[in-house]
Structures are given as structure tokens and as C-alpha cells.
Design an enzyme around this catalytic site. Structure first.
Site, short mmCIF file in Angstrom:
data_model
loop_
_atom_site.label_atom_id
_atom_site.label_comp_id
_atom_site.label_asym_id
_atom_site.label_seq_id
_atom_site.Cartn_x
_atom_site.Cartn_y
_atom_site.Cartn_z
N TYR A 50 0.83 -1.20 0.00
CA TYR A 50 0.00 0.00 0.00
C TYR A 50 0.87 1.26 0.00
CZ TYR A 50 -3.46 -3.45 1.60
OH TYR A 50 -4.27 -4.57 1.73
N HIS B 172 0.27 -12.29 1.27
CA HIS B 172 -0.49 -11.31 0.49
C HIS B 172 -0.63 -11.72 -0.97
CE1 HIS B 172 -1.21 -6.69 -0.13
NE2 HIS B 172 -2.30 -7.42 -0.32
#
Length: 328
Positions: free
Chosen positions: A54, A138
Site C-alpha cells: 500500500y 499477500h
């Protein structure tokens, strides 16, 4: 607070996703990002989720800074591994990955044991913390072999060493998460966008498996990238422009919500939280106003008759649990 699987880690029923404060799609100022996290704290949110992906580490830096004034034992924090950040020349931006930041780093897929430890150590440095509570693999969609052969055992070792309290995987699909639930000893999985008012695909595989195994599920993407927050032409669905037929379906859902004196946002959040396997609903917010609105909608009571109408109009499957109703 809800416990994650068989671990000692607890999470609030509503949680804060920190991708948006890392300049997701457009810039967010430092003060605005800080105020968003602080608003979450003031509304009783005690579970915060981030990732190196992010904003190329910006989310972790901002979240860590915003939480620094709060007692560490009073909140739960998760981050992710599998995308390691390596320094880049800094030219250009990261908008191809959805973030309005300079390309100071590049992402390298790495589910090796060494890569996972290095990624976690870098995350701790950015966060300014000596530990995180939960670590997820992830998006291992295209890296299943490495994730199961090396990545998962590495997380299991970190958990055994006490470096993290709970481990799991986070993805935008339910099939591989179901495999994690069946074939490993994960405490929790984070499923984004696959259990919402518009997509209940996780109801067929992941959620029953999680119930059977005692694995917790965190639901992300309750608004499917925005379509269920504000259904209109041009709204996003799964990070891209929503197809017209889904916009129409979302508008039909909104019409039922309006008829019952509530909001589509409240209905969307209540639906995700109602399944007994779900420990927390993760919402992304880029401002204090958005956080306060999400908390208000999450606390709102949705009339029981609304769920009956959604089923009668073919907008909700009969086997999807709703608030006040036992799992079928």
C-alpha cells in the site's frame, strides 16, 4: 472483541484498512491520514490492517505514526508478506498499481522463508514497532507452490517463536483461501470482495470450511471498491469501473434499503458481519468523515423485514445468514 481462530489475538468487529491513507487513487495529506486513524480509535476500532504494497510502504509509516500515541496492548495490527520492496530510482509514479506516490521502490514477489523475514523486519521498521499481531501472505494467487511450500511454514515458525500471534493469508478470491483453511493451520484468512451483497461466492466454499475448522474470517471490500457505498454510473467495482448490470443491481439494493428507512452502506456492512465465521469487517477510509460514517452505519439497526424483501426480490440467496438469524 473477537478472537482469531485458536490464537490469543483479538480484533474489533469493525476494523480499519489502511490502504486508502496511502494515496490510493489520489493524494491524501499527512494530517488527513492521521485524523482518519484517530477517528477510528475514537469510534472504538481496535484492529488496523496494512501492507508494504500500500503506497510502497507509505501506509505502514502513516499508520505506525498515527498509532504511536496509543498503548500498544490496546490495539491489534496486521501487515502482509509476499511482496518485498526494493529501492528503485524514484522516477515516475505508482499509479499503475493504484497509488499516487513516487516510484521510490519496486515490488518483488518473494514467498521464501528469508524473504518473509526480511519483509516483516522492514515493515516493523516502517511501523516503528517491535512486533505485529497478525501476518498474512499477500495475494499468492500466481505463487501457490511457493506460498504453501515456503511461505506458510515460515509464518508457522514465526508464530511458534512468538514473533507474531496469528497467521493467515489475504486474497481477493475464496478458492485458494479455502485450501489454506483445509490444508494448513492458519488462524485467520482475509477475504476481500467475495462475500458482499453483490458477490457471495465465498458462501459456497470458504465460509463453511472456516466454520468447520474454527478458522476466523476477516471480510474486506464490503462495498466492492465503492459501488455499494455510492451506486452510480462510473462507480468502481473490484478496483475498476463497474459494469452497467452491476450498477443496476446495486441501485435495486439501494431502493430496498431506502424503502426500509436505512442506507445501502448499513445493509452492506451488516450483511458481511452476520456470518458466524466472520470475526471482523475491514473498511478502508481516507478521511475522518468516512471513518465516522462507516462506524455509524455499522452500528445502525437494519429492519428484519428488509432481508426478507431482498430474498423475495432475488437480490440475496436464501442460504446467506442475515442478522438475527442462525446460520443455515
Amino acid at each position: 472483541m473477537n478472537r482469531l481462530g485458536g490464537s490469543g489475538v483479538e480484533v474489533s468487529a469493525l476494523s480499519f484498512g489502511a490502504a486508502a491513507i496511502a494515496n490510493l487513487y489520489s493524494e491524501v495529506g499527512e494530517e488527513q491520514a492521521h485524523e482518519a486513524v484517530e477517528a477510528a480509535w475514537q469510534r472504538g476500532i481496535r484492529y488496523f490492517d496494512t501492507a508494504p504494497h500500500y503506497g510502497l510502504g507509505l501506509s505502514e509509516r502513516r499508520l505506525g505514526a498515527a498509532l504511536r500515541g496509543h498503548p500498544r496492548e490496546e490495539y491489534t495490527l496486521s501487515t502482509k508478506v509476499g511482496r518485498r520492496l526494493e529501492p528503485a530510482d524514484g522516477t515516475g509514479d505508482d499509479l499503475a498499481h493504484g497509488f499516487a506516490v513516487s516510484a521510490t521502490h519496486r515490488r518483488v514477489w518473494d514467498f521464501s522463508a528469508d524473504g518473509i523475514r526480511r519483509t516483516l523486519e522492514s515493515s516493523l521498521e516502517r511501523l516503528g514497532l517491535d512486533r505485529v499481531d497478525v501476518v498474512y501472505l499477500h495475494d499468492p494467487d500466481e505463487h501457490a507452490e511457493a506460498a504453501f511450500r515456503e511461505g506458510y511454514p515460515a509464518l508457522e515458525k514465526l508464530r511458534a517463536e512468538g514473533m507474531v500471534g496469528a497467521i493467515g493469508a489475504g486474497m481477493n478470491q475464496s478458492a485458494m483461501l479455502t485450501r489454506f483453511v483445509h490444508d494448513t493451520d492458519v488462524d485467520v484468512v482475509l477475504c476481500a470482495g467475495r462475500y458482499t451483497l453483490l458477490d457471495q461466492s465465498a458462501l459456497a466454499d470458504l465460509l463453511p470450511a472456516a466454520l468447520e475448522r474454527g478458522t476466523s474470517v476477516v471480510i474486506g471490500g464490503a462495498f466492492n471498491s465503492g459501488l455499494l457505498a455510492n451506486p452510480e454510473p462510473g462507480a468502481r467495482y473490484n478496483y475498476t469501473a463497474a459494469p452497467s448490470e452491476l450498477v443496476e443491481r446495486a441501485l435495486r439494493l439501494k431502493s430496498v434499503a431506502d424503502r426500509h428507512g436505512t442506507t445501502l452502506r448499513a445493509v452492506a456492512l451488516a450483511f458481511c458481519a452476520a456470518h458466524p465465521a466472520v470475526a471482523s469487517v475491514l473498511v478502508g477510509a481516507r478521511s475522518a468523515h468516512e471513518v465516522r460514517d462507516c462506524a455509524h452505519q455499522f452500528a445502525a439497526r437494519v429492519p428484519a423485514a428488509l432481508w426478507q424483501d431482498l430474498r423475495a426480490e432475488g437480490l440475496l440467496p436464501a442460504d446467506a445468514p442475515v442478522p438475527g438469524e442462525a446460520s443455515r
